[in-house]
Design a protein around this motif. Structure first.
Motif, PDB file in Angstrom:
ATOM      1  N   ASN A   1       0.827  -1.205   0.000  1.00 48.40           N
ATOM      2  CA  ASN A   1       0.000   0.000   0.000  1.00 48.40           C
ATOM      3  C   ASN A   1       0.863   1.257   0.000  1.00 48.40           C
ATOM      4  OD1 ASN A   1      -2.712  -1.067   0.263  1.00 48.40           O
ATOM      5  ND2 ASN A   1      -2.082  -1.743   2.292  1.00 48.40           N
ATOM      6  N   PHE A   2       0.255   2.345  -0.434  1.00 48.88           N
ATOM      7  CA  PHE A   2       0.820   3.673  -0.311  1.00 48.88           C
ATOM      8  C   PHE A   2      -0.111   4.464   0.594  1.00 48.88           C
ATOM      9  CE2 PHE A   2       0.728   8.134  -1.563  1.00 48.88           C
ATOM     10  CZ  PHE A   2       2.054   8.471  -1.354  1.00 48.88           C
ATOM     11  N   GLY A   3       0.458   5.223   1.522  1.00 47.63           N
ATOM     12  CA  GLY A   3      -0.377   6.006   2.419  1.00 47.63           C
ATOM     13  C   GLY A   3       0.278   7.311   2.803  1.00 47.63           C
ATOM     14  N   VAL A   4      -0.500   8.168   3.440  1.00 44.86           N
ATOM     15  CA  VAL A   4      -0.014   9.437   3.977  1.00 44.86           C
ATOM     16  C   VAL A   4      -0.498   9.549   5.409  1.00 44.86           C
ATOM     17  CG1 VAL A   4       0.080  10.623   1.759  1.00 44.86           C
ATOM     18  CG2 VAL A   4      -2.006  10.720   3.106  1.00 44.86           C
ATOM     19  N   GLY A   5       0.196  10.367   6.204  1.00 46.08           N
ATOM     20  CA  GLY A   5      -0.209  10.505   7.588  1.00 46.08           C
ATOM     21  C   GLY A   5       0.397  11.708   8.267  1.00 46.08           C
ATOM     22  N   PHE A   6       0.042  11.861   9.531  1.00 47.58           N
ATOM     23  CA  PHE A   6       0.471  12.954  10.397  1.00 47.58           C
ATOM     24  C   PHE A   6       1.232  12.345  11.565  1.00 47.58           C
ATOM     25  CE2 PHE A   6      -0.490  15.400  14.258  1.00 47.58           C
ATOM     26  CZ  PHE A   6       0.031  16.626  13.905  1.00 47.58           C
ATOM     27  N   LYS A   7       2.312  12.999  11.997  1.00 49.46           N
ATOM     28  CA  LYS A   7       3.101  12.476  13.114  1.00 49.46           C
ATOM     29  C   LYS A   7       3.450  13.583  14.098  1.00 49.46           C
ATOM     30  CE  LYS A   7       7.472  11.537  12.328  1.00 49.46           C
ATOM     31  NZ  LYS A   7       8.812  11.214  11.871  1.00 49.46           N
ATOM     32  N   PHE A   8       3.768  13.185  15.313  1.00 48.14           N
ATOM     33  CA  PHE A   8       4.202  14.128  16.330  1.00 48.14           C
ATOM     34  C   PHE A   8       5.105  13.404  17.327  1.00 48.14           C
ATOM     35  CE2 PHE A   8       0.382  12.174  17.892  1.00 48.14           C
ATOM     36  CZ  PHE A   8       0.632  11.954  19.244  1.00 48.14           C
ATOM     37  N   GLY A   9       5.876  14.184  18.064  1.00 50.55           N
ATOM     38  CA  GLY A   9       6.761  13.595  19.051  1.00 50.55           C
ATOM     39  C   GLY A   9       7.766  14.606  19.551  1.00 50.55           C
TER      40      GLY A   9
ATOM     41  N   GLU B   1      14.785  10.177  21.030  1.00 50.30           N
ATOM     42  CA  GLU B   1      13.554  10.505  20.309  1.00 50.30           C
ATOM     43  C   GLU B   1      12.418   9.580  20.707  1.00 50.30           C
ATOM     44  OE1 GLU B   1      11.755  11.049  15.796  1.00 50.30           O
ATOM     45  OE2 GLU B   1      13.854  10.498  16.049  1.00 50.30           O
ATOM     46  N   ILE B   2      11.235  10.170  20.820  1.00 51.52           N
ATOM     47  CA  ILE B   2      10.007   9.409  20.983  1.00 51.52           C
ATOM     48  C   ILE B   2       8.958  10.076  20.095  1.00 51.52           C
ATOM     49  CG2 ILE B   2       9.347  10.716  23.049  1.00 51.52           C
ATOM     50  CD1 ILE B   2       7.943   8.119  24.005  1.00 51.52           C
ATOM     51  N   GLY B   3       8.333   9.289  19.243  1.00 54.59           N
ATOM     52  CA  GLY B   3       7.353   9.851  18.327  1.00 54.59           C
ATOM     53  C   GLY B   3       6.439   8.780  17.774  1.00 54.59           C
ATOM     54  N   THR B   4       5.292   9.217  17.283  1.00 58.02           N
ATOM     55  CA  THR B   4       4.335   8.294  16.701  1.00 58.02           C
ATOM     56  C   THR B   4       3.550   9.018  15.607  1.00 58.02           C
ATOM     57  OG1 THR B   4       2.581   6.698  17.202  1.00 58.02           O
ATOM     58  CG2 THR B   4       2.468   8.808  18.338  1.00 58.02           C
ATOM     59  N   GLY B   5       2.923   8.248  14.758  1.00 57.71           N
ATOM     60  CA  GLY B   5       2.115   8.826  13.693  1.00 57.71           C
ATOM     61  C   GLY B   5       1.038   7.866  13.246  1.00 57.71           C
ATOM     62  N   LEU B   6       0.013   8.429  12.650  1.00 63.15           N
ATOM     63  CA  LEU B   6      -1.129   7.653  12.189  1.00 63.15           C
ATOM     64  C   LEU B   6      -1.539   8.170  10.815  1.00 63.15           C
ATOM     65  CD1 LEU B   6      -3.249   5.483  12.989  1.00 63.15           C
ATOM     66  CD2 LEU B   6      -4.638   7.353  13.877  1.00 63.15           C
ATOM     67  N   GLY B   7      -1.778   7.252   9.899  1.00 56.45           N
ATOM     68  CA  GLY B   7      -2.139   7.660   8.547  1.00 56.45           C
ATOM     69  C   GLY B   7      -3.124   6.723   7.894  1.00 56.45           C
ATOM     70  N   ARG B   8      -3.421   7.019   6.633  1.00 59.08           N
ATOM     71  CA  ARG B   8      -4.392   6.250   5.871  1.00 59.08           C
ATOM     72  C   ARG B   8      -3.730   5.690   4.622  1.00 59.08           C
ATOM     73  NH1 ARG B   8      -9.485   4.708   5.543  1.00 59.08           N
ATOM     74  NH2 ARG B   8     -10.564   4.782   3.552  1.00 59.08           N
TER      75      ARG B   8
END
Length: 192
Positions: A145-153, A165-172
């Motif tokens: 699959n190909f997807g895009v998402g937003f991350k923060f951390g 570093e600590i970070g996470t992101g969620l996309g579709r």
């Protein structure tokens, strides 16, 4: 007991894993070779997730600092084995952009966006009916699959240019059965 077929399958899995690892290291090394600048300002971060390594996976990130508040990079993740993590034998390559809000250069809380190319096994079910009744049949298929998402951390450069570093992101994802993709890092690395 393992049959010859099982040994051939294990050899194939190990061979593919080595190819992924060598490809990842080659990409990181070539990025480092072309990213050196003539000033003494350190603009490269490499971070690895030690928890993932313990669990039988590789999660490595390379980031190039492009301004005081932003950086671009790529994260790659794949399994070395699935004896501890019962996962889908997948991999992901995730280019990203981070914008930092800290007072120091590319440091502190960040938000960002990413694209993801991810692949893994998906379990699908089919209902089969006949004149005598029906049953559900399960199969496993490889899906990319190909997807895009937003991350923060957050990323902090501490003593001796050590990076935490600590970070996470969620996309579709677009297409396929898996509609959601994730990214993340709980790592330690070096700025150089």
């Amino acid at each position: 007991r393992y049959s010859e077929k099982n040994f051939n399958t294990l050899a194939l899995i190990k061979n593919n894993t080595m190819k992924k690892l060598i490809t990842t290291l080659a990409v990181i090394c070539s990025s480092l070779a072309f990213s050196q600048n003539s000033t003494t300002l350190k603009s490269n971060d490499i971070v690895i997730n030690p928890v993932a390594l313990v669990l039988g996976a590789v999660n490595v990130e390379y980031e190039r600092i492009i301004s005081e508040n932003s950086g671009i990079g790529v994260t790659t993740s794949f399994l070395l084995d699935d004896y501890i993590i019962d996962d889908n034998n997948g991999f992901s390559i995730t280019p990203y952009y981070n914008y930092y809000f800290g007072k120091k250069r590319a440091n502190g809380f960040y938000i960002g966006g990413y694209c993801s190319i991810n692949s893994g096994d998906v379990e699908k079910s089919y209902y089969v009916s006949s004149q005598y009744g029906g049953y559900t049949m399960y199969t496993t298929e490889k899906e990319t699959n190909f997807g895009v998402g937003f991350k923060f951390g957050g990323k902090w450069v501490v003593k001796n240019d050590i990076v935490l570093e600590i970070g996470t992101g969620l996309g579709r994802n677009f297409g396929g059965e898996n509609k959601v993709n994730t990214t993340g890092m709980l790592g330690i690395g070096k700025r150089f």
